[in-house]
Design a protein around this motif. Structure first.
Motif, PDB file in Angstrom:
ATOM      1  N   VAL A  91       0.843  -1.211   0.000  1.00 53.98           N
ATOM      2  CA  VAL A  91       0.000   0.000   0.000  1.00 53.98           C
ATOM      3  C   VAL A  91       0.869   1.250   0.000  1.00 53.98           C
ATOM      4  N   SER A  92       1.915   1.247   0.821  1.00 53.11           N
ATOM      5  CA  SER A  92       2.806   2.417   0.892  1.00 53.11           C
ATOM      6  C   SER A  92       3.458   2.690  -0.456  1.00 53.11           C
ATOM      7  N   ASP A  93       3.946   1.613  -1.120  1.00 56.36           N
ATOM      8  CA  ASP A  93       4.610   1.806  -2.411  1.00 56.36           C
ATOM      9  C   ASP A  93       3.638   2.323  -3.469  1.00 56.36           C
ATOM     10  N   TYR A  94       2.424   1.745  -3.520  1.00 52.98           N
ATOM     11  CA  TYR A  94       1.438   2.198  -4.510  1.00 52.98           C
ATOM     12  C   TYR A  94       1.062   3.659  -4.275  1.00 52.98           C
ATOM     13  N   GLU A  95       0.788   4.019  -3.005  1.00 50.74           N
ATOM     14  CA  GLU A  95       0.340   5.385  -2.711  1.00 50.74           C
ATOM     15  C   GLU A  95       1.446   6.402  -2.989  1.00 50.74           C
ATOM     16  N   LYS A  96       2.680   6.055  -2.621  1.00 50.53           N
ATOM     17  CA  LYS A  96       3.792   6.962  -2.916  1.00 50.53           C
ATOM     18  C   LYS A  96       3.962   7.141  -4.417  1.00 50.53           C
ATOM     19  N   HIS A  97       3.764   6.054  -5.159  1.00 48.40           N
ATOM     20  CA  HIS A  97       3.948   6.161  -6.608  1.00 48.40           C
ATOM     21  C   HIS A  97       2.854   7.020  -7.238  1.00 48.40           C
ATOM     22  N   LEU A  98       1.601   6.852  -6.799  1.00 48.86           N
ATOM     23  CA  LEU A  98       0.529   7.684  -7.341  1.00 48.86           C
ATOM     24  C   LEU A  98       0.763   9.153  -7.016  1.00 48.86           C
ATOM     25  N   SER A  99       1.265   9.436  -5.813  1.00 55.75           N
ATOM     26  CA  SER A  99       1.582  10.818  -5.443  1.00 55.75           C
ATOM     27  C   SER A  99       2.693  11.367  -6.318  1.00 55.75           C
ATOM     28  N   LEU A 100       3.699  10.514  -6.607  1.00 53.63           N
ATOM     29  CA  LEU A 100       4.795  10.951  -7.469  1.00 53.63           C
ATOM     30  C   LEU A 100       4.301  11.246  -8.882  1.00 53.63           C
ATOM     31  N   ILE A 101       3.400  10.405  -9.400  1.00 57.05           N
ATOM     32  CA  ILE A 101       2.880  10.622 -10.754  1.00 57.05           C
ATOM     33  C   ILE A 101       2.097  11.937 -10.805  1.00 57.05           C
ATOM     34  N   ARG A 102       1.332  12.228  -9.734  1.00 55.03           N
ATOM     35  CA  ARG A 102       0.612  13.509  -9.710  1.00 55.03           C
ATOM     36  C   ARG A 102       1.581  14.689  -9.784  1.00 55.03           C
ATOM     37  N   LYS A 103       2.671  14.606  -9.024  1.00 51.71           N
ATOM     38  CA  LYS A 103       3.642  15.699  -9.047  1.00 51.71           C
ATOM     39  C   LYS A 103       4.268  15.847 -10.425  1.00 51.71           C
ATOM     40  N   VAL A 104       4.597  14.710 -11.047  1.00 55.38           N
ATOM     41  CA  VAL A 104       5.184  14.773 -12.390  1.00 55.38           C
ATOM     42  C   VAL A 104       4.200  15.394 -13.379  1.00 55.38           C
ATOM     43  N   ALA A 105       2.928  14.963 -13.308  1.00 53.53           N
ATOM     44  CA  ALA A 105       1.926  15.491 -14.241  1.00 53.53           C
ATOM     45  C   ALA A 105       1.692  16.985 -14.013  1.00 53.53           C
ATOM     46  N   PHE A 106       1.601  17.422 -12.735  1.00 54.34           N
ATOM     47  CA  PHE A 106       1.385  18.840 -12.463  1.00 54.34           C
ATOM     48  C   PHE A 106       2.594  19.681 -12.863  1.00 54.34           C
ATOM     49  N   SER A 107       3.808  19.091 -12.781  1.00 48.76           N
ATOM     50  CA  SER A 107       4.979  19.844 -13.239  1.00 48.76           C
ATOM     51  C   SER A 107       4.901  20.104 -14.739  1.00 48.76           C
ATOM     52  N   ILE A 108       4.353  19.133 -15.489  1.00 46.77           N
ATOM     53  CA  ILE A 108       4.150  19.361 -16.927  1.00 46.77           C
ATOM     54  C   ILE A 108       3.007  20.348 -17.140  1.00 46.77           C
ATOM     55  N   TYR A 109       1.930  20.166 -16.373  1.00 49.32           N
ATOM     56  CA  TYR A 109       0.726  20.989 -16.552  1.00 49.32           C
ATOM     57  C   TYR A 109       1.048  22.473 -16.379  1.00 49.32           C
ATOM     58  N   PHE A 110       1.874  22.820 -15.387  1.00 55.27           N
ATOM     59  CA  PHE A 110       2.160  24.213 -15.099  1.00 55.27           C
ATOM     60  C   PHE A 110       3.523  24.660 -15.634  1.00 55.27           C
TER      61      PHE A 110
END
Length: 754
Positions: free
Chosen positions: A60-79
């Motif tokens: 659970v920890s690995d999945y949740e950390k990875h989803l959080s990381l993907i959000r940060k990567v996507a928002f870095s592209i978005y903005f």
């Protein structure tokens, strides 16, 4: 009184003490096994449940950390600034900016730890798509290139109206149907990120579901489910007929037994519920089977131990009794043995043999040390005299038997000097002692000595009944590999030679094999000559010009890409570690010379480690790639910064060529614009960049033409005109000169590679 003394003497005998000792050990082992068996039966189920809960927590920890990381990567592209340009100027698309965004996406996808198959930017007003392969329209993207029955073009278009900022959708198989043969894209989880208040742009991150499962699922059992807050299945590796709903899972964490299975579940911060399924039948059957095995082994151990203790006691007691009788016959008046709890037979033997053994030990040790030193000097002198052309004289201490020569070359890693308090000479000495001990136990006649600072030589004179040398070296390798994070060895083995006159030939052949070591951080044994399909080679003339031009221009990405491409080529050709080191030294010398010419070598002194030191600690392809990516990026950054700050003439030329490469350009035209002569501009440009103006212009045009040939369907004649060649034959000739093959063949090769 006499009977009591006789019983005491019998109890103090070797036989009785051995028997009582064996019985005590048997009782101790039986007690330990019984307690272990009882403890196991009472606690094994709880331990299994706790183990599975801990594994699920890690998942659970690995999945949740990875989803959080993907959000940060996507928002870095978005903005990012590039995306802002397209979002603000929509519906007008700027293809230069789109190209930069595509490159940024490719750079992110190059990180394998993100487990991303693609990042898709979907602009609502224009229906324009930007992804790793280029640009297209949304309808084509989701009906051809990323087609899935679960996610149609209408589905994605409707997602702009949905009230959320980010959301993960159930995994689905995606297919590329743009060609006649349908190609599977993989099994992916779409992760959508958008601005809920002003949804002009939607980013879709395609997560590789199977790769995430392999990396994050911490269990020997592969039955795994992920449910979102609505109870939909985001990912499943279990039988489709096996159903579980959120209503059955009470609380945020726990386990539930349904039928013959245990369901371990835990809810993450994102609202997703992760479920690991463990069959109860398998656990129960294993416990029962293990209980039967333990009981059987316990009974068998008791029977064998009692029988063996009696047998060994008798077999050990009888020979010792004969020895005692013999000693008593030799000396009829022995001193009374010390019976303070010791065995009387051993006490008598010890009294008679202590002095003899001590004297023999001293003599033997003295002879062994002297003989070892004489052998060391004899073999060393013989090797050096043969190699230096001296007189060949024989010594009686040098064996004339068939021999095998082994060279142990030690490579100390930088981590050793940083973490260890002792110097490398001390470590090399202990390695020599271990090698000597290990070989002496296997071979009757062996000599080990240190030939160089980090080089140990072993001479083995094998007998027919002794084990193969390579088998012994493989056993030693397992010991050496335990410390491979501090040092590793390259072991070169010569063939069997008949006599000592071939010492030099054996040594030279073994040392030549050291150069055949391949990349790696483990100890390698080289017994046979390795056939290698690659030897060290520098750049070709055209590659040299390209590298030199990009380096002097401060074009970091191009320099890094060319260097990494060369490393990849060497790796594919199975080049040796020496080839990689020679090539890296060649490239490093070029970079250092360029920095010295621009008076930038002082920047290197500011770093903690010199590049030569860091390069010497590279032993794998990944380490070489990491070093060159960082070092070349930093060095070209210094070069570019200095050229931009202090060289307005070449900066003007570069800027003008970047925007007018398709025009009819000449050196005189640019000199006119700078109010200088063409001869002065030619000399100045060559001095600052290290290459001629015409070579730079043609190389630049060919690079742009490569991109057009790869990413467009333009005819070769149209490409030639767009990059500034009015004559298609001139373009083909120039393209072949700089790229190594004609444009048509280049496009065909690029399409096959793609």
């Amino acid at each position: 009184m006499g009977k009591f003394h006789q019983l005491r003497q019998n109890a103090n005998s070797l036989f009785m003490k051995l028997l009582f000792s064996f019985m005590a050990i048997i009782v101790l082992l039986i007690s330990f096994n019984f307690l272990s068996y009882t403890f196991f039966r009472n606690n094994v189920t709880n331990e299994i449940l706790r183990y599975n809960n801990l594994n699920l927590d890690k998942t659970v920890s690995d999945y949740e950390k990875h989803l959080s990381l993907i959000r940060k990567v996507a928002f870095s592209i978005y903005f990012s600034s590039e995306v802002d340009v397209l979002r603000i100027n929509s519906p007008r698309i700027q293809y230069e900016v789109a190209g930069q965004i595509r490159q940024n996406i490719r750079n992110m996808l190059g990180n394998d730890n993100l487990y991303l198959n693609n990042i898709i930017l979907y602009f609502r007003e224009t229906g324009f798509i930007i992804e790793k392969e280029g640009t297209t329209l949304a309808e084509s993207m989701f009906s051809k290139f990323y087609r899935s029955p679960a996610y149609s073009y209408d589905f994605w278009k409707e997602e702009f109206n949905q009230p959320y900022s980010y959301k993960a959708y159930p995994a689905s198989s995606f297919t590329d149907v743009s060609w006649e043969n349908w190609t599977s894209k993989g099994y992916m989880i779409p992760y959508v990120i958008k601005d809920n208040a002003n949804a002009k742009l939607m980013i879709i991150a395609m997560l590789d579901a199977n790769s995430m499962f392999t990396a994050f699922h911490q269990s020997i059992n592969r039955n795994f489910l992920v449910l979102n807050e609505q109870g939909e299945t985001l990912f499943s590796s279990v039988d489709p007929n096996q159903k579980i709903t959120l209503d059955q899972l009470t609380g945020g964490k726990g386990h539930l037994k349904v039928g013959t299975d245990y369901y371990f579940y835990s809810k993450g911060p994102s609202g997703n519920t992760y479920i690991n399924i463990v069959p109860n039948a398998g656990i129960s059957s294993q416990i029962i089977k293990l209980n039967v095995i333990l009981v059987s082994l316990l009974v068998l151990a008791i029977v064998i131990s009692i029988g063996a203790s009696i047998l060994f006691s008798i077999r050990m007691n009888n020979p010792l009794k004969k020895i005692v009788q013999t000693i008593q016959e030799l000396n009829q008046s022995p001193t009374a043995p010390n019976n303070n709890g010791s065995i009387k037979e051993f006490a008598l033997i010890g009294d008679r043999l202590t002095n003899l053994l001590q004297t023999n030990r001293i003599i033997h040790e003295d002879l062994r040390q002297k003989n070892s030193q004489l052998q060391y000097y004899a073999y060393t002198n013989k090797l050096k005299m043969i190699r230096t052309g001296g007189l060949d004289w024989k010594e009686p201490i040098v064996s004339e038997k068939p021999f095998v020569l082994i060279v142990f070359d030690i490579t100390f890693r930088q981590r050793y000097f940083e973490n260890m308090e002792t110097d490398s000479d001390f470590a090399a000495y202990f390695l020599k002692e271990y090698i000597s001990t290990a070989l002496s136990h296997k071979y009757q006649e062996t000599t080990v000595f240190q030939m160089e600072k980090n080089q140990i030589v072993a001479l083995v004179f094998p007998q027919a009944e002794e084990p193969a040398i390579t088998d012994s070296l493989r056993e030693m390798k397992q010991i050496f590999d335990r410390d491979q994070h501090y040092c590793f060895l390259t072991i070169a083995v010569s063939p069997v030679y008949p006599d000592s006159s071939r010492f030099t030939q054996a040594y030279e052949q073994a040392t030549s094999k050291l150069k055949q070591r391949s990349l790696g951080e483990d100890t390698q044994i080289i017994a046979d000559e390795r056939k290698q399909s690659a030897t060290f080679q520098a750049f070709t003339l055209m590659e040299e010009q390209e590298f030199h031009a990009n380096l002097h221009a401060g074009n970091g990405p191009a320099v890094v890409q060319q260097t990494l491409r060369m490393l990849c080529t060497l790796n594919k050709k199975q080049a040796s570690a020496q080839d990689f080191a020679d090539f890296s030294k060649h490239v490093l010398n070029k970079v250092l010379c360029t920095l010295a010419a621009l008076q930038l070598e002082g920047r290197l002194a500011k770093d903690n480690e010199a590049p030569q030191t860091l390069l010497a600690d590279c032993h794998t392809l990944a380490q070489y790639e990491s070093f060159w990516t960082g070092f070349l990026g930093e060095a070209t950054g210094w070069i570019k910064q200095k050229k931009e700050a202090r060289d307005p003439i070449t900066s003007f030329v570069f800027d003008y060529l970047d925007t007018h490469y398709g025009d009819d350009l000449s050196l005189e035209l640019l000199a006119d614009k700078l109010n200088i002569t063409g001869a002065y501009l030619s000399t100045y440009f060559k001095d600052k960049t290290g290459m001629n103006f015409s070579d730079y212009l043609n190389g630049m045009r060919v690079n742009i033409a490569k991109d057009m040939l790869q990413n467009s369907n333009l005819k070769i004649q149209d490409v030639a005109v767009q990059v500034g060649y009015q004559n298609v034959n001139s373009f083909i000739r120039m393209f072949k000169r700089y790229a190594g093959l004609p444009p048509g063949e280049f496009r065909k090769t690029a399409q096959q590679d793609g």
